[in-house]
Scaffold this active site. Structure first.
Site, PDB file in Angstrom:
ATOM      1  N   GLY A 271     -90.549   4.475 -17.569  1.00  0.00           N
ATOM      2  CA  GLY A 271     -90.085   3.487 -18.075  1.00  0.00           C
ATOM      3  C   GLY A 271     -91.254   2.768 -18.897  1.00  0.00           C
ATOM      4  N   GLY A 272     -91.260   1.516 -18.532  1.00  0.00           N
ATOM      5  CA  GLY A 272     -92.442   0.654 -19.078  1.00  0.00           C
ATOM      6  C   GLY A 272     -91.901  -0.129 -20.224  1.00  0.00           C
ATOM      7  CD1 TRP A 273     -93.025  -3.217 -24.704  1.00  0.00           C
ATOM      8  CD2 TRP A 273     -91.954  -4.791 -23.550  1.00  0.00           C
ATOM      9  NE1 TRP A 273     -92.609  -4.411 -25.679  1.00  0.00           N
ATOM     10  CE2 TRP A 273     -91.905  -5.342 -24.700  1.00  0.00           C
ATOM     11  CE3 TRP A 273     -91.602  -5.364 -22.374  1.00  0.00           C
ATOM     12  CZ2 TRP A 273     -91.205  -6.405 -24.949  1.00  0.00           C
ATOM     13  CZ3 TRP A 273     -91.056  -6.536 -22.538  1.00  0.00           C
ATOM     14  CH2 TRP A 273     -90.665  -7.126 -23.902  1.00  0.00           C
ATOM     15  CB  THR A 274     -92.901   1.817 -25.360  1.00  0.00           C
ATOM     16  OG1 THR A 274     -94.051   0.980 -25.466  1.00  0.00           O
ATOM     17  CG2 THR A 274     -92.296   2.489 -26.430  1.00  0.00           C
ATOM     18  CD  GLU A 314     -91.799  -3.528 -18.339  1.00  0.00           C
ATOM     19  OE1 GLU A 314     -92.214  -4.238 -19.340  1.00  0.00           O
ATOM     20  OE2 GLU A 314     -92.777  -3.106 -17.951  1.00  0.00           O
ATOM     21  CG  MET A 380     -94.717  -6.245 -13.563  1.00  0.00           C
ATOM     22  SD  MET A 380     -94.053  -5.092 -15.058  1.00  0.00           S
ATOM     23  CE  MET A 380     -92.013  -5.771 -15.012  1.00  0.00           C
ATOM     24  CE1 TYR A 382     -98.180  -7.010 -15.559  1.00  0.00           C
ATOM     25  CE2 TYR A 382     -99.584  -7.410 -13.546  1.00  0.00           C
ATOM     26  CZ  TYR A 382     -98.583  -6.519 -14.385  1.00  0.00           C
ATOM     27  OH  TYR A 382     -98.398  -5.452 -14.040  1.00  0.00           O
TER      28      TYR A 382
END
Length: 540
Positions: A271-274, A314, A380, A382
């Site tokens: 996954g991740g943001w993108t 996300e 997360m 940050y």
């Protein structure tokens, strides 16, 4: 599509603050079997307790049964690693079906979350024998000897055996992301984890990222992952790849690193943001998604490299790069399907939002319900603030606490940790997040936070973001706020963590009873691993 940045959060509101608890135990037992109750956390309106069954006899214990009463004003709201029933204020806890015998000299721990302040149990018996009673003070709660705590049983099927733990040095996890695209412009390879001294300090590596397009797991970058040929000079063990070997790339380098550091575990993050958009379709058929992920992670060519899977969604039932409307149970269902398919011996973890605002992203989905099937959870903490707000106000992207003038209520690390704990997630299932980079603005005249700006500060790979290893030299810190640091150099203003501020955050993590820390990502550190050294040193 690759990215060198991490994530941004939106919203606003309030946070519930809790006091650090002073652990206390009450020991009960008759004969050679004892049950010890320990207060792990107490925030006044609720608490977390641990119970340890110890076998001091010469024979194994195949079954155990604890009966006890709780004083008025105290009740159990959820439990883990034991089957707990109640009648009024009388409770019975028995061994779960997956629990094996307790060998001579060994022990087993389970736990519960309670409503009201912690109070020592009364009238305790273990295996029918009257308890001796008495209170035994201690300076810390006994460490669990099996799986970390989980929340109440989820609606999806639980694992047939408890999720495993890998006790790290000092009992705390040190988890770091390795970005697959770092082997290109950043020239950061698996070998650097070794030469920087980071491998010896890490307990787990998160390999980022696998894709989720179409609701299925798939390889993110086949060339970097398993095809790139390494020379002897760039290889972990000094042995060059050959043209005909079955596995090359970072996967093979990780295999070599694990041979060199047997304690290391590697988890495939998807996954991740993108690439979080595919989770929406995955939530429509979690079983099929889990099957595709299992086939990717357990591919025979590299099955020995990975020890599990990490879900970096996300954000479930909220908006990130795209918006998801799968509902509050989607995340829990996806995690449950992954645990069922991967089984109890695999690590299943998750990186989640740190939006601690009232009605924000933490409130949008049932993270507590998913926790039973997760080995640990990584809020997360940050990217709370950054130059996506081009005109400012300037603000540290990773504040530990609030401060006067903070742009959004609930946008600090402690807000997220306390909210997650208040929902019933055990503290030692939570890891504190650290960014190995800074976020910055340009056109700034005010040295302290809260100034106006004209846009994002220049960055090596992307405007508004820069590695710590660069900033420590080009824009040294000029002040601290809310447990993190900031810097003003010329018209540029940056915020980032330093070894000193990380030390403070690790003290916080220990005081809160957290399971350790994680960070994004390895290539942002110095060549001798200053920041990871501060994490490991701070956790002990």
């Amino acid at each position: 599509m690759k990215r060198s940045f991490r994530r941004a959060l939106w919203a606003g509101a309030v946070v519930a603050v809790t006091a650090a608890a002073v652990p206390m135990t009450s020991a009960f037992g008759a004969g050679s079997v004892t049950a010890t109750f320990a207060k792990a956390q107490d925030w006044g309106t609720g608490h977390e307790a641990r119970v340890t069954v110890a076998n001091d006899s010469a024979a194994s214990i195949s079954n155990w049964r604890i009966e006890f009463d709780l004083p008025a004003g105290t009740t159990i709201s959820s439990s883990w690693d034991a089957d707990v029933t109640s009648s009024g204020n009388h409770y019975v806890a028995v061994k779960k079906s997956w629990g094996g015998p307790i060998a001579p000299g060994a022990s087993f721990s389970w736990g519960y979350n309670g409503v009201g302040a912690y109070k020592a149990p009364l009238n305790c018996t273990i295996n029918g024998a009257p308890c001796a009673g008495g209170v035994t003070p201690t300076t810390s709660a006994p460490p669990p000897t099996t799986t970390p705590p989980t929340t109440a049983p989820p609606t999806t099927p639980p694992p047939t055996t408890p999720p495993p733990t890998t006790p790290p040095p000092g009992g705390k996890k040190v988890v770091g992301y390795f970005a697959e695209w770092g082997v290109y412009g950043r020239n950061y390879h698996v070998k650097n984890i070794h030469t920087s001294g980071s491998a010896a300090k890490l307990t787990h590596i998160l390999y980022a990222f696998g894709n989720t397009a179409g609701g299925r797991c798939s390889i993110g970058d086949s060339y970097a992952d398993y095809d790139k040929a390494y020379t002897a000079a760039d290889s972990v063990d000094g042995v060059a790849d050959t043209w005909d070997q079955p596995l090359r790339g970072s996967f093979n380098q990780l295999r070599k690193l694990k041979k060199m550091y047997p304690h290391l575990k590697v988890i495939y993050s998807v996954g991740g943001w993108t690439w979080s958009g595919g989770f929406t379709q995955a939530a429509q058929n979690p079983t099929a998604f889990a099957e595709s992920c299992y086939n990717m992670v357990e591919d025979p060519r590299w099955a020995d490299v990975f020890d599990g899977i990490d879900v970096d969604w996300e954000y479930p039932n909220a908006c990130g790069l795209t918006c998801d409307t799968s509902g509050p149970n989607a995340f829990k269902n996806v995690v449950g399907a992954l645990r069922t398919r991967f089984g109890s011996s695999a690590l299943v973890t998750a990186a989640i939002t740190a939006d601690g605002s009232d009605g924000g992203k933490i409130d949008a989905t049932d993270y507590a319900g998913a926790a039973a099937n997760l080995n640990w959870i990584m809020p997360m903490t940050y990217d709370f603030f950054g130059a996506w707000a081009a005109q400012g106000p300037t603000a540290p992207h990773s504040p530990l606490t609030s401060y006067p003038g903070i742009p959004q209520q609930g946008f600090w690390s402690d807000a997220a940790i306390q909210k997650l704990k208040s929902k019933g997630i055990p503290s030692d299932k939570l890891l504190l997040g650290i960014g190995f980079y800074g976020r910055g603005w340009t056109g700034v005249t005010q040295a302290t936070p809260g100034g106006t700006a004209t846009g994002a500060a220049p960055g090596t790979y992307e405007a508004g973001i820069e590695d710590y290893k660069v900033l420590k030299n080009t824009c040294p810190t000029t002040g601290t706020v809310a447990g993190t640091a900031y810097a003003k150099c010329g018209s540029n203003w940056w915020s980032y963590d330093t070894p000193s501020t990380i030390g403070g955050k690790m003290t916080y993590a220990k005081n809160q009873g957290l399971g350790g820390a994680f960070f994004w990502e390895l290539s942002g550190d110095t060549s001798n691993g200053e920041l990871i050294g501060a994490i490991k040193g701070g956790l002990g």
